[in-house]
Design a protein around this motif. Structure first.
Motif, short mmCIF file in Angstrom:
data_model
loop_
_atom_site.label_atom_id
_atom_site.label_comp_id
_atom_site.label_asym_id
_atom_site.label_seq_id
_atom_site.Cartn_x
_atom_site.Cartn_y
_atom_site.Cartn_z
N SER A 290 37.62 53.79 43.88
CA SER A 290 39.04 53.88 43.45
C SER A 290 39.19 54.90 42.47
CB SER A 290 39.21 52.44 42.80
OG SER A 290 38.59 51.98 41.58
N LEU B 143 38.23 40.73 39.60
CA LEU B 143 38.78 40.48 40.80
C LEU B 143 40.25 40.69 40.75
CD1 LEU B 143 36.29 37.95 42.31
CD2 LEU B 143 36.58 40.44 42.97
N PHE B 144 40.76 39.94 39.70
CA PHE B 144 42.12 39.98 39.49
C PHE B 144 42.91 41.19 39.19
CE2 PHE B 144 42.03 35.09 38.85
CZ PHE B 144 42.58 34.87 39.97
N TYR B 145 42.15 41.69 38.33
CA TYR B 145 42.76 43.20 38.00
C TYR B 145 42.66 44.10 39.04
CZ TYR B 145 42.45 48.34 36.47
OH TYR B 145 42.95 49.36 35.99
N PHE B 146 41.57 44.19 40.09
CA PHE B 146 41.58 45.06 41.23
C PHE B 146 42.86 44.50 42.14
CE2 PHE B 146 37.82 47.05 39.60
CZ PHE B 146 38.13 48.43 39.75
N ARG B 147 43.10 43.31 42.19
CA ARG B 147 43.99 42.56 43.15
C ARG B 147 45.45 43.04 42.70
NH1 ARG B 147 45.98 41.69 47.74
NH2 ARG B 147 46.53 39.59 48.20
N PHE B 148 45.70 43.08 41.45
CA PHE B 148 47.16 42.84 40.85
C PHE B 148 47.49 44.23 40.03
CE2 PHE B 148 46.28 38.44 41.66
CZ PHE B 148 46.80 38.14 42.53
N HIS C 167 45.33 47.25 39.34
CA HIS C 167 44.78 48.55 39.44
C HIS C 167 45.63 49.42 40.02
CE1 HIS C 167 41.89 51.54 39.42
NE2 HIS C 167 42.15 51.69 40.83
N LYS C 168 46.41 48.91 41.07
CA LYS C 168 47.21 49.87 41.77
C LYS C 168 48.34 50.62 40.76
CE LYS C 168 46.45 47.64 46.05
NZ LYS C 168 47.06 46.78 47.31
N ARG D 102 33.04 49.72 44.02
CA ARG D 102 34.51 49.56 44.12
C ARG D 102 35.17 50.50 43.01
NH1 ARG D 102 38.23 44.16 44.86
NH2 ARG D 102 40.23 45.11 45.20
#
Length: 153
Positions: free
Chosen positions: A142, A19-24, A26-27, A138
């Motif tokens: 992505s 969850l932290f990876y995709f929140r912070f 991955h972009k 997800r």
């Protein structure tokens, strides 16, 4: 029960990491891959297609990291619960052998020892299933967005 608890904490640690990876993060990973693709002057050759596949694969690999391990932990939780069931039932059978089945109170404690780990393993597994099904969607969404952003001109 302690093993189920530790496995559940480990599973949720993996879930929170994703969850932290995709929140912070991955972009940034996706933006770097897209920027690298857009900086290329050649986007039509066979080599360019290989480079695109490589970039998309790197994004997919980073996005899917620990998802399979989380799925394994989801599958492991009910099995640990079943192990608790077996040990609880062994205790019931021991009590039945010692008391010839006459002590219902002692047998009920063994039945309790058998059912609580099963329930704990199932609850842990259900909580993880909700995450893994959403995370699979997800990840594929992505990665597809990154691939779509790398147009071939």
């Amino acid at each position: 029960m302690l093993v189920i608890m530790l496995a559940t904490f480990f599973m949720w640690g993996l879930i929170l990491e994703r969850l932290f990876y995709f929140r912070f993060a991955h972009k940034q990973v996706a933006a770097e891959a897209i920027a690298e693709w857009r900086s290329r002057s050649d986007r039509k050759s066979r080599l360019a297609h290989w480079v695109k596949d490589k970039l998309v694969s790197e994004v997919r690999m980073k996005a899917e990291q620990n998802v399979q391990l989380t799925k394994a932990m989801v599958a492991l939780a009910p099995l640990l619960g079943l192990l608790g069931t077996v040990t609880g039932m062994v205790a019931v059978f021991d009590i039945m052998a010692i008391t010839s089945g006459a002590d219902a109170k002692a047998m009920s404690a063994g039945v309790s020892r058998a059912t609580i780990p099963t329930m704990a393993g199932m609850v842990a597994s259900l909580s993880g299933i909700l995450f893994t099904s959403g995370m699979d969607r997800r990840v594929s969404r992505s990665v597809q967005q990154v691939e779509d952003a790398m147009e071939i001109s």
